[in-house]
Design a protein around this motif. Sequence first.
Motif, mmCIF file in Angstrom:
data_model
loop_
_atom_site.group_PDB
_atom_site.id
_atom_site.type_symbol
_atom_site.label_atom_id
_atom_site.label_comp_id
_atom_site.label_asym_id
_atom_site.label_seq_id
_atom_site.Cartn_x
_atom_site.Cartn_y
_atom_site.Cartn_z
ATOM 1 N N CYS A 44 52.704 58.806 85.844
ATOM 2 C CA CYS A 44 52.098 58.148 84.929
ATOM 3 C C CYS A 44 52.371 56.608 85.191
ATOM 4 C CB CYS A 44 52.212 58.084 83.018
ATOM 5 S SG CYS A 44 51.708 57.050 81.689
ATOM 6 N N CYS B 288 54.061 54.699 82.207
ATOM 7 C CA CYS B 288 55.436 55.321 81.979
ATOM 8 C C CYS B 288 56.324 55.014 82.338
ATOM 9 C CB CYS B 288 55.493 56.663 81.596
ATOM 10 S SG CYS B 288 54.338 57.633 80.462
ATOM 11 N N HIS C 268 46.577 56.577 80.402
ATOM 12 C CA HIS C 268 48.354 56.799 78.480
ATOM 13 C C HIS C 268 47.541 55.445 78.325
ATOM 14 C CE1 HIS C 268 53.097 55.470 78.503
ATOM 15 N NE2 HIS C 268 51.741 54.547 77.405
ATOM 16 N N HIS D 236 54.335 58.240 75.517
ATOM 17 C CA HIS D 236 52.757 58.670 76.121
ATOM 18 C C HIS D 236 52.222 59.209 75.308
ATOM 19 C CE1 HIS D 236 50.573 59.217 79.695
ATOM 20 N NE2 HIS D 236 50.459 60.391 79.528
HETATM 21 ZN ZN ZN Z 1 52.373 57.656 80.182
#
Ligand code: ZN
Length: 119
Positions: free
Chosen positions: A4, A7, A103, A46
């Motif tokens: 991600c 993230c 996200h 997340h």
């Molecule tokens: Zn994420």
Amino acid sequence: MTDCLFCRMVAGEIPADVVHETDRVLAFRDINPQAPTHVLVIPKQHHPTVGALALADPSLLGEVVVGAQTVAEQEGLVDDGGAEPGFRIVTNTGRQAGQTVHHVHLHVLGGRGLTWPPG
Ligand code: ZN
Ligand code: AMP
């Protein structure tokens, strides 16, 4: 989630132009700004969408909204005692709505006139 983008930005693996941070929230400038102020506000944890975040951790959603308000104040988009500049919070959910990063993020947009309805 290692795959991600946001993230990875929280983890410091990808650079971010951070404008505001708390222990649970991060705000950074959008790499492709659509207005003079275009900041993304995210929970560090997340969650894929705003609805999923609201179900999983409503107090964290509140902290993200407070983060958006803080950014708007920093950017001079809140009532300055005369003119009221204003700003918009947008969160896209799903591909047809234009969500490209899965996200959850609030777009804080301002610094120019914003038309309605959005495209
Ligand atoms: Zn994420
Ligand atoms: P959305 O299309 O609503 O999912 O929004 C994703 C946003 O992330 C877009 O406005 C992108 O310009 C922005 N974005 C993508 N990569 C980066 C990055 N590395 N740093 C900052 N913003 C990014």
